[in-house]
Scaffold this motif. Structure first.
Motif, mmCIF file in Angstrom:
data_model
loop_
_atom_site.group_PDB
_atom_site.id
_atom_site.type_symbol
_atom_site.label_atom_id
_atom_site.label_comp_id
_atom_site.label_asym_id
_atom_site.label_seq_id
_atom_site.Cartn_x
_atom_site.Cartn_y
_atom_site.Cartn_z
ATOM 1 N N TYR A 55 8.701 -13.329 -28.389
ATOM 2 C CA TYR A 55 9.696 -12.274 -28.317
ATOM 3 C C TYR A 55 11.000 -12.821 -28.883
ATOM 4 C CZ TYR A 55 6.308 -9.901 -25.484
ATOM 5 O OH TYR A 55 5.154 -9.298 -25.069
ATOM 6 N N GLN A 56 11.606 -12.048 -29.780
ATOM 7 C CA GLN A 56 12.850 -12.452 -30.438
ATOM 8 C C GLN A 56 13.922 -11.436 -30.089
ATOM 9 O OE1 GLN A 56 13.815 -15.165 -32.719
ATOM 10 N NE2 GLN A 56 15.704 -14.255 -31.946
ATOM 11 N N THR A 57 15.045 -11.923 -29.587
ATOM 12 C CA THR A 57 16.166 -11.057 -29.246
ATOM 13 C C THR A 57 17.159 -11.021 -30.404
ATOM 14 O OG1 THR A 57 15.935 -11.649 -26.926
ATOM 15 C CG2 THR A 57 18.021 -10.677 -27.577
ATOM 16 N N LEU A 81 13.493 -4.234 -39.427
ATOM 17 C CA LEU A 81 12.514 -5.097 -38.773
ATOM 18 C C LEU A 81 11.276 -4.403 -38.210
ATOM 19 C CD1 LEU A 81 14.876 -7.505 -36.803
ATOM 20 C CD2 LEU A 81 13.900 -7.796 -39.081
ATOM 21 N N GLN A 82 11.415 -3.172 -37.756
ATOM 22 C CA GLN A 82 10.307 -2.501 -37.063
ATOM 23 C C GLN A 82 9.062 -2.418 -37.939
ATOM 24 O OE1 GLN A 82 9.573 -1.829 -34.137
ATOM 25 N NE2 GLN A 82 8.192 -0.129 -34.077
ATOM 26 N N ASN A 83 7.944 -2.852 -37.387
ATOM 27 C CA ASN A 83 6.637 -2.816 -38.049
ATOM 28 C C ASN A 83 6.597 -3.605 -39.359
ATOM 29 O OD1 ASN A 83 5.562 -1.211 -35.987
ATOM 30 N ND2 ASN A 83 6.265 0.644 -36.998
ATOM 31 N N GLN A 84 7.450 -4.606 -39.482
ATOM 32 C CA GLN A 84 7.432 -5.461 -40.673
ATOM 33 C C GLN A 84 6.244 -6.407 -40.614
ATOM 34 O OE1 GLN A 84 9.022 -6.005 -43.546
ATOM 35 N NE2 GLN A 84 10.360 -4.259 -43.273
ATOM 36 N N GLU A 85 5.668 -6.647 -41.750
ATOM 37 C CA GLU A 85 4.601 -7.635 -41.878
ATOM 38 C C GLU A 85 5.066 -8.684 -42.875
ATOM 39 O OE1 GLU A 85 -0.008 -8.010 -43.438
ATOM 40 O OE2 GLU A 85 0.880 -6.039 -43.204
ATOM 41 N N LEU A 86 5.075 -9.941 -42.442
ATOM 42 C CA LEU A 86 5.477 -11.045 -43.310
ATOM 43 C C LEU A 86 4.259 -11.902 -43.592
ATOM 44 C CD1 LEU A 86 8.688 -12.237 -41.435
ATOM 45 C CD2 LEU A 86 8.524 -10.550 -43.252
ATOM 46 N N MET A 87 4.123 -12.306 -44.829
ATOM 47 C CA MET A 87 3.015 -13.165 -45.213
ATOM 48 C C MET A 87 3.575 -14.477 -45.751
ATOM 49 S SD MET A 87 0.363 -11.270 -44.662
ATOM 50 C CE MET A 87 -1.016 -11.727 -45.663
ATOM 51 N N PHE A 88 3.143 -15.568 -45.172
ATOM 52 C CA PHE A 88 3.446 -16.895 -45.676
ATOM 53 C C PHE A 88 2.115 -17.553 -46.017
ATOM 54 C CE2 PHE A 88 7.111 -15.995 -42.907
ATOM 55 C CZ PHE A 88 8.143 -16.206 -43.814
ATOM 56 N N ASP A 89 2.159 -18.698 -46.663
ATOM 57 C CA ASP A 89 0.929 -19.383 -47.061
ATOM 58 C C ASP A 89 -0.017 -19.629 -45.894
ATOM 59 O OD1 ASP A 89 1.836 -19.453 -49.650
ATOM 60 O OD2 ASP A 89 2.633 -21.486 -49.503
ATOM 61 N N TYR A 96 7.354 -5.942 -33.909
ATOM 62 C CA TYR A 96 7.290 -4.642 -33.227
ATOM 63 C C TYR A 96 8.421 -4.583 -32.209
ATOM 64 C CZ TYR A 96 2.471 -5.004 -34.902
ATOM 65 O OH TYR A 96 1.358 -5.169 -35.675
ATOM 66 N N LEU A 97 9.169 -3.489 -32.199
ATOM 67 C CA LEU A 97 10.230 -3.332 -31.204
ATOM 68 C C LEU A 97 9.596 -3.193 -29.828
ATOM 69 C CD1 LEU A 97 13.265 -3.087 -30.648
ATOM 70 C CD2 LEU A 97 12.997 -0.609 -30.897
ATOM 71 N N ASP A 98 9.955 -4.086 -28.926
ATOM 72 C CA ASP A 98 9.423 -4.062 -27.568
ATOM 73 C C ASP A 98 10.340 -3.282 -26.636
ATOM 74 O OD1 ASP A 98 7.368 -5.228 -25.652
ATOM 75 O OD2 ASP A 98 9.244 -5.911 -24.729
ATOM 76 N N SER A 99 11.651 -3.526 -26.742
ATOM 77 C CA SER A 99 12.606 -2.807 -25.893
ATOM 78 C C SER A 99 14.005 -2.920 -26.489
ATOM 79 C CB SER A 99 12.595 -3.350 -24.461
ATOM 80 O OG SER A 99 13.028 -4.690 -24.427
ATOM 81 N N SER A 100 14.874 -2.054 -26.002
ATOM 82 C CA SER A 100 16.275 -2.088 -26.435
ATOM 83 C C SER A 100 17.142 -1.580 -25.289
ATOM 84 C CB SER A 100 16.481 -1.225 -27.686
ATOM 85 O OG SER A 100 16.253 0.131 -27.396
ATOM 86 N N ARG A 101 18.387 -2.006 -25.321
ATOM 87 C CA ARG A 101 19.346 -1.521 -24.333
ATOM 88 C C ARG A 101 20.756 -1.818 -24.817
ATOM 89 N NH1 ARG A 101 18.925 -5.761 -19.289
ATOM 90 N NH2 ARG A 101 19.099 -7.617 -20.553
ATOM 91 N N ILE A 102 21.702 -1.101 -24.224
ATOM 92 C CA ILE A 102 23.123 -1.328 -24.500
ATOM 93 C C ILE A 102 23.794 -1.567 -23.164
ATOM 94 C CG2 ILE A 102 25.263 -0.333 -25.359
ATOM 95 C CD1 ILE A 102 23.554 1.409 -27.238
ATOM 96 N N ILE A 103 24.555 -2.649 -23.097
ATOM 97 C CA ILE A 103 25.311 -2.916 -21.879
ATOM 98 C C ILE A 103 26.797 -3.023 -22.219
ATOM 99 C CG2 ILE A 103 23.412 -3.972 -20.609
ATOM 100 C CD1 ILE A 103 24.402 -6.687 -21.371
ATOM 101 N N ILE A 118 14.779 -6.312 -28.532
ATOM 102 C CA ILE A 118 13.788 -7.361 -28.296
ATOM 103 C C ILE A 118 12.527 -6.997 -29.065
ATOM 104 C CG2 ILE A 118 12.415 -8.628 -26.595
ATOM 105 C CD1 ILE A 118 14.626 -7.985 -24.564
ATOM 106 N N TYR A 119 12.166 -7.872 -29.988
ATOM 107 C CA TYR A 119 10.987 -7.657 -30.828
ATOM 108 C C TYR A 119 9.831 -8.543 -30.371
ATOM 109 C CZ TYR A 119 13.793 -4.916 -33.935
ATOM 110 O OH TYR A 119 14.591 -3.929 -34.437
ATOM 111 N N ARG A 120 8.666 -7.951 -30.317
ATOM 112 C CA ARG A 120 7.438 -8.729 -30.119
ATOM 113 C C ARG A 120 7.039 -9.242 -31.487
ATOM 114 N NH1 ARG A 120 4.071 -4.881 -28.726
ATOM 115 N NH2 ARG A 120 2.663 -5.000 -30.489
ATOM 116 N N VAL A 121 6.854 -10.537 -31.598
ATOM 117 C CA VAL A 121 6.524 -11.171 -32.863
ATOM 118 C C VAL A 121 5.126 -11.771 -32.720
ATOM 119 C CG1 VAL A 121 7.209 -12.876 -34.592
ATOM 120 C CG2 VAL A 121 8.961 -11.716 -33.223
ATOM 121 N N GLU A 122 4.181 -11.203 -33.437
ATOM 122 C CA GLU A 122 2.809 -11.695 -33.374
ATOM 123 C C GLU A 122 2.505 -12.487 -34.640
ATOM 124 O OE1 GLU A 122 0.060 -8.577 -32.410
ATOM 125 O OE2 GLU A 122 1.184 -8.020 -30.626
#
Length: 126
Positions: A55-57, A81-89, A96-103, A118-122
């Motif tokens: 998870y990346q904030t 960022l949402q639903n981005q697919e990155l390919m490396f060697d 994937y966006l997991d959650s968001s909030r404003i404080i 907060i993004y879920r990074v698989e």
């Protein structure tokens, strides 16, 4: 754990927006700005494949009088960022966006809004 290549690519993508982007925010930073925040996660491997689920904030800070600016920046970040697919060697990565909030926060400088994405990074290793 998120690979340094992913962090570098996040920094590259976020710098396409018209805001300062930081890993570590300097004391003299002016709002609005984006910070690549904390990450956490762990092993998500199977018997046959190595994988990670992390998870990346992404933090957005705004001193605008109201939530409008922080919401707009959050939307711009999510569009990148949402639903981005990155390919490396050696790996394939999905965001994937997991959650968001404003404080609302207050410090010596006054009141500001803190948007948190907060993004879920698989990551699947090839």
């Amino acid at each position: 754990m998120i690979d340094v290549k992913v962090q570098e690519y996040l920094y590259y993508l976020l710098n396409k927006l018209p805001y300062d982007v930081y890993d570590r925010v300097p004391k003299d930073a002016k709002c609005p700005y984006i910070q690549i925040g904390v990450d956490y996660g762990g092993d998500n491997s199977t018997k046959t494949d190595f994988a990670y689920k992390d998870y990346q904030t992404i933090d957005i800070f705004s001193d605008y009088n109201g939530k409008k600016e922080v919401r707009e920046i959050m939307k711009q970040v999510n569009s990148l960022l949402q639903n981005q697919e990155l390919m490396f060697d050696d790996m394939q990565i999905y965001f994937y966006l997991d959650s968001s909030r404003i404080i609302e926060q207050t410090d010596a400088e006054g009141k500001y809004y803190h948007g948190i994405l907060i993004y879920r990074v698989e990551t699947q290793m090839k």
